[in-house]
Each structure stands twice: as structure tokens, then as C-alpha cells.
Scaffold this motif. Structure first.
Motif, PDB file in Angstrom:
ATOM      1  N   HIS A   4       0.839  -1.198   0.000  1.00  0.00           N
ATOM      2  CA  HIS A   4       0.000   0.000   0.000  1.00  0.00           C
ATOM      3  C   HIS A   4       0.880   1.256   0.000  1.00  0.00           C
ATOM      4  O   HIS A   4       0.696   2.179  -0.800  1.00  0.00           O
ATOM      5  CB  HIS A   4      -0.906  -0.051   1.227  1.00  0.00           C
ATOM      6  N   ARG A   5       1.849   1.272   0.899  1.00  0.00           N
ATOM      7  CA  ARG A   5       2.752   2.410   1.035  1.00  0.00           C
ATOM      8  C   ARG A   5       3.557   2.621  -0.258  1.00  0.00           C
ATOM      9  O   ARG A   5       3.671   3.735  -0.760  1.00  0.00           O
ATOM     10  CB  ARG A   5       3.679   2.179   2.226  1.00  0.00           C
ATOM     11  N   VAL A  16       0.990   6.888   3.179  1.00  0.00           N
ATOM     12  CA  VAL A  16      -0.343   6.480   3.622  1.00  0.00           C
ATOM     13  C   VAL A  16      -0.935   7.522   4.562  1.00  0.00           C
ATOM     14  O   VAL A  16      -2.110   7.880   4.447  1.00  0.00           O
ATOM     15  CB  VAL A  16      -0.286   5.087   4.291  1.00  0.00           C
ATOM     16  N   HIS A  96      -4.992   3.743  -3.994  1.00  0.00           N
ATOM     17  CA  HIS A  96      -5.282   3.430  -2.587  1.00  0.00           C
ATOM     18  C   HIS A  96      -6.320   2.316  -2.482  1.00  0.00           C
ATOM     19  O   HIS A  96      -6.121   1.329  -1.783  1.00  0.00           O
ATOM     20  CB  HIS A  96      -5.774   4.711  -1.907  1.00  0.00           C
ATOM     21  N   ALA A  99      -4.965  -1.072  -3.660  1.00  0.00           N
ATOM     22  CA  ALA A  99      -4.028  -1.657  -2.692  1.00  0.00           C
ATOM     23  C   ALA A  99      -4.782  -2.226  -1.496  1.00  0.00           C
ATOM     24  O   ALA A  99      -4.450  -3.309  -1.001  1.00  0.00           O
ATOM     25  CB  ALA A  99      -3.011  -0.612  -2.244  1.00  0.00           C
ATOM     26  N   LEU A 100      -5.812  -1.530  -1.029  1.00  0.00           N
ATOM     27  CA  LEU A 100      -6.610  -2.052   0.087  1.00  0.00           C
ATOM     28  C   LEU A 100      -7.371  -3.312  -0.318  1.00  0.00           C
ATOM     29  O   LEU A 100      -7.449  -4.277   0.452  1.00  0.00           O
ATOM     30  CB  LEU A 100      -7.587  -0.987   0.594  1.00  0.00           C
TER      31      LEU A 100
END
Length: 128
Positions: A4-5, A16, A96, A99-100
Motif C-alpha cells: 500500500h505504502r 499512507v 489506494h 491496494a486495500l
């Protein structure tokens, strides 16, 4: 979280926490209770007040935020997302979200986490 980062950093030069802060501030409005004071903002992004101030300063230096005085209480300072900040936030949102979603899919494969993932998916708003 590492994926994610990296995805936010590589695609949008955002961390993030920076994304979270921009996201929280983007829902402010000019009506009663529509702006976050710094301590409320710190609570919303789960940072100390001093860490939140440093983060706001970094984003302000990049032109993504601006500070302004509270019209009702000149001691209060609000932080608003600039047009450039809104543009970056909207560009970063799909990264975002993807990725989540990837993290949830991965967690769902672990039997001990599957019920938690199901609960999170149930609470999530339906896509627009």
C-alpha cells in the motif's frame, strides 16, 4: 501495508498518512462543525498533535494544503485542501482502493482472518 505504502509513494509521491490526512480534510465543509481543528484532525488520522502539525506543514509546503484562521475564534487555525491537493487525492484514490482491496483479498485467504474481512466488506459502502 508495505505494498500500500509503495503503491502510493511510487504512483503519487504520497505516504499512507498523507493520503489519510488529505482524505479526512477533503470532506470538510463551511457549515457548523464543518472544519477540523488540529486536535480533531490528529484524532481522525491517529497521530499525535505534534506529528499532525508536522505532516500538515509538509503538505502545505508542497502546496496541497493551506491554513486559515477560524472566523469565529481567531486563535483557531483550520487547514483546507487546495485545488492541487484535491486533484492529487482523486488521482491517488484508485491506487489506494486497489491496494486495500488486494490486502483484503490476501487476508481473506487466511482462515483466521476471513471473518474479519467479511465484516469489513459488509461495512464498506457500495461502489458508486
Amino acid at each position: 501495508m508495505r505494498h500500500h505504502r509503495r503503491a502510493l509513494q511510487a504512483g503519487h509521491e504520497l505516504g499512507v498518512r498523507e493520503f489519510s490526512l488529505l482524505n479526512v480534510l477533503s470532506v470538510q465543509h463551511d457549515g457548523d462543525g464543518g472544519h477540523f481543528r488540529m486536535h480533531h484532525l490528529a484524532e481522525a488520522v491517529v497521530l499525535s498533535q505534534s506529528a499532525t502539525i508536522r505532516l500538515v506543514t509538509r503538505l502545505e509546503d508542497r502546496g496541497l494544503l493551506r491554513r486559515c484562521l477560524c472566523p469565529e475564534d481567531r486563535r483557531g487555525i483550520y487547514t483546507d485542501v487546495t485545488e492541487e491537493g484535491h486533484t492529487l487525492l482523486e488521482a491517488a484514490r484508485p491506487t489506494h482502493d486497489a491496494a486495500l482491496e488486494e490486502a483484503l483479498n490476501s487476508a481473506e485467504e487466511r482462515p483466521e482472518l476471513a471473518p474479519l474481512v467479511a465484516a469489513v466488506r459488509e461495512l464498506a459502502p457500495a461502489p458508486a
